[in-house]
Scaffold this active site. Structure first.
Site, mmCIF file in Angstrom:
data_model
loop_
_atom_site.group_PDB
_atom_site.id
_atom_site.type_symbol
_atom_site.label_atom_id
_atom_site.label_comp_id
_atom_site.label_asym_id
_atom_site.label_seq_id
_atom_site.Cartn_x
_atom_site.Cartn_y
_atom_site.Cartn_z
ATOM 1 N N ASP A 200 -23.364 -70.589 47.210
ATOM 2 C CA ASP A 200 -21.928 -70.831 47.058
ATOM 3 C C ASP A 200 -21.480 -70.529 45.638
ATOM 4 O OD1 ASP A 200 -21.364 -71.571 49.624
ATOM 5 O OD2 ASP A 200 -21.364 -73.728 49.263
ATOM 6 N N LYS A 222 -19.012 -63.584 50.006
ATOM 7 C CA LYS A 222 -18.849 -62.174 50.361
ATOM 8 C C LYS A 222 -19.420 -61.834 51.732
ATOM 9 C CE LYS A 222 -18.758 -60.675 45.536
ATOM 10 N NZ LYS A 222 -19.377 -59.835 44.494
ATOM 11 N N GLY A 253 -22.997 -76.228 45.712
ATOM 12 C CA GLY A 253 -22.616 -77.120 44.635
ATOM 13 C C GLY A 253 -22.558 -78.547 45.147
ATOM 14 N N ASP A 255 -23.334 -82.014 46.675
ATOM 15 C CA ASP A 255 -24.241 -82.470 47.722
ATOM 16 C C ASP A 255 -23.883 -81.767 49.025
ATOM 17 O OD1 ASP A 255 -26.166 -84.918 48.640
ATOM 18 O OD2 ASP A 255 -24.638 -84.519 50.152
#
Length: 406
Positions: A200, A222, A253, A255
């Site tokens: 991410d 993407k 990113g 949790d």
């Protein structure tokens, strides 16, 4: 029989103590450090001590060991395989050491390493590997070497490849709030072992640079098929690579299960018969406020904190947040993904009863080098965010804890 050689190196060995009697004399700090390892090894521990630290007493109260609240006396080592002598009475230590020698029981002396028949190595563990280091009579050096080896194994900088083939599957790894040092050690190790990483945008990017060239890194933003199909495409990519025999890390990113769609991915893997491991991460909801000195709870100020998503505005038919109830709470409110809706959120909270002068902090890029904090109130926060040019990612903290600090 050869004579004893005091300067001879210790012979390293791993003791299998499961179900075997171990006697610990003394309930102080030494016992407090050593007992967890003995208990983890499954030892049948008898503690003999007239007193104990609160932590040692808690182990006894929980039934993890037997505690006889008295001083050492002859015969206490009957049936023992191993003994740790750690009292503050030199004569008792000498007597217990002599009894251990007579009974041929390996004995560790916390007060006199030269008089001991065994030394405790500096020990650490990482994913099934036990590292034990002895450097003679220099325990600090042993600990330093131990720490360096264990840290290297955990973060992947020390190569220790599995000789057996890794089972293909997926690991959902929470990368934490942005600072690469705040990922868990397990998360970092699994990242280093991945064949494929689907990352991410908010996952700590610096760690991707440490991966070997053979690792395929896929930017989740993407993946094709358009925004509406993005999650389904990510699920498909996880399953495709895992079924091709690869170990895949879904790198997120925060949790995986805090507004991270981790459960959707776990369910997709389960339905496809793909093994899936979840590695929790430090959520930005608590770490980012903490990084700028804001406690989400504080004695006498806030006994609760609530975390909500602000990606849709109050009043939007898609919102599942009860803003009316939140406004009546006295504790801390943490809003994630709410910067672009901060005006509507603040207005709703004031409308439903939260005082307009309630302190608010907006923290952009928390825990990273670009971190900055903007302070305001519910009445002024929308204008402050506009004037300061605050952009996502940012965490909004509402409540009196914002004003707590040195």
């Amino acid at each position: 029989m050869p004579a004893s050689q005091p300067d001879a190196p210790a012979y390293p060995v791993g003791l299998r103590l499961s179900g075997r009697r171990v006697v610990v004399l003394g309930g102080g700090q030494v016992a407090q450090r050593r007992l967890p390892g003995l208990l983890a090894a499954g030892a049948d521990v008898l503690l003999v001590s007239s007193s104990a630290t609160p932590a040692v007493q808690a182990m006894a109260d929980a039934g993890e060991l037997a505690w006889e609240r008295r001083r050492y006396r002859a015969g206490d080592l009957e049936g023992a395989w191993y003994v740790l002598v750690a009292t503050d009475d030199p004569r008792a230590n000498e007597a217990a050491s002599a009894e251990a020698e007579e009974r041929r029981i390996w004995c560790v002396r916390s007060d006199d390493a030269d008089a001991a028949t065994a030394w405790t190595p500096a020990t650490g563990r990482s994913e099934g590997v036990t590292v034990a280091v002895l450097t003679g009579r220099d325990p600090r050096r042993s600990a330093a070497v131990r720490d360096a080896v264990v840290e290297g194994l955990r973060d992947g900088t020390l190569a220790a490849p599995h000789r057996r083939a890794r089972t293909p599957g997926v690991a959902l790894v929470g990368g934490g709030p942005g600072d690469p040092d705040l990922i868990t050690v397990r998360g970092r190790r699994l990242l280093a072992e991945a064949d494929v990483v689907i990352a991410d945008r908010l996952a700590p990017r610096e760690l991707l640079d440490e991966l070997p060239p053979s690792v395929q890194v896929i930017d989740a933003a993407k993946i094709p098929y358009g925004r509406a199909m993005a999650q389904e495409a990510i699920n498909a990519a996880l399953i495709e690579h895992a079924k091709a025999g690869r170990f895949v890390v879904r790198y997120k990113g925060g949790d995986p299960f805090v507004f991270g769609r981790g459960m959707e991915e776990a369910i997709a893997c389960a339905e496809a018969g793909v093994p899936c491991t979840v590695v929790p991460g430090i959520s930005s909801s608590i770490s980012v406020p903490g990084a700028v000195g804001i406690p989400v709870t504080h004695r006498g100020v806030a006994h609760e904190f609530t975390v909500v998503s602000g990606h849709v505005a109050p009043g939007d038919s898609r919102s599942l947040v009860d803003w009316r109830s939140l406004a009546r709470l006295r504790g801390t409110l943490v809003v994630l993904m709410g910067v672009e809706r901060v005006r509507e959120i603040a207005a709703a909270l004031v409308e439903y009863g939260r005082p307009g002068d309630t302190p608010v902090a907006v923290v952009q890029e928390g825990t990273t080098a670009a971190q900055r904090r903007v302070d305001a109130t519910l009445e002024t926060v929308a204008e402050a965010v506009r004037a300061e040019g605050v952009r996502p990612p940012a965490v909004i903290v509402v409540g009196e804890v914002v004003a707590v600090g040195p």
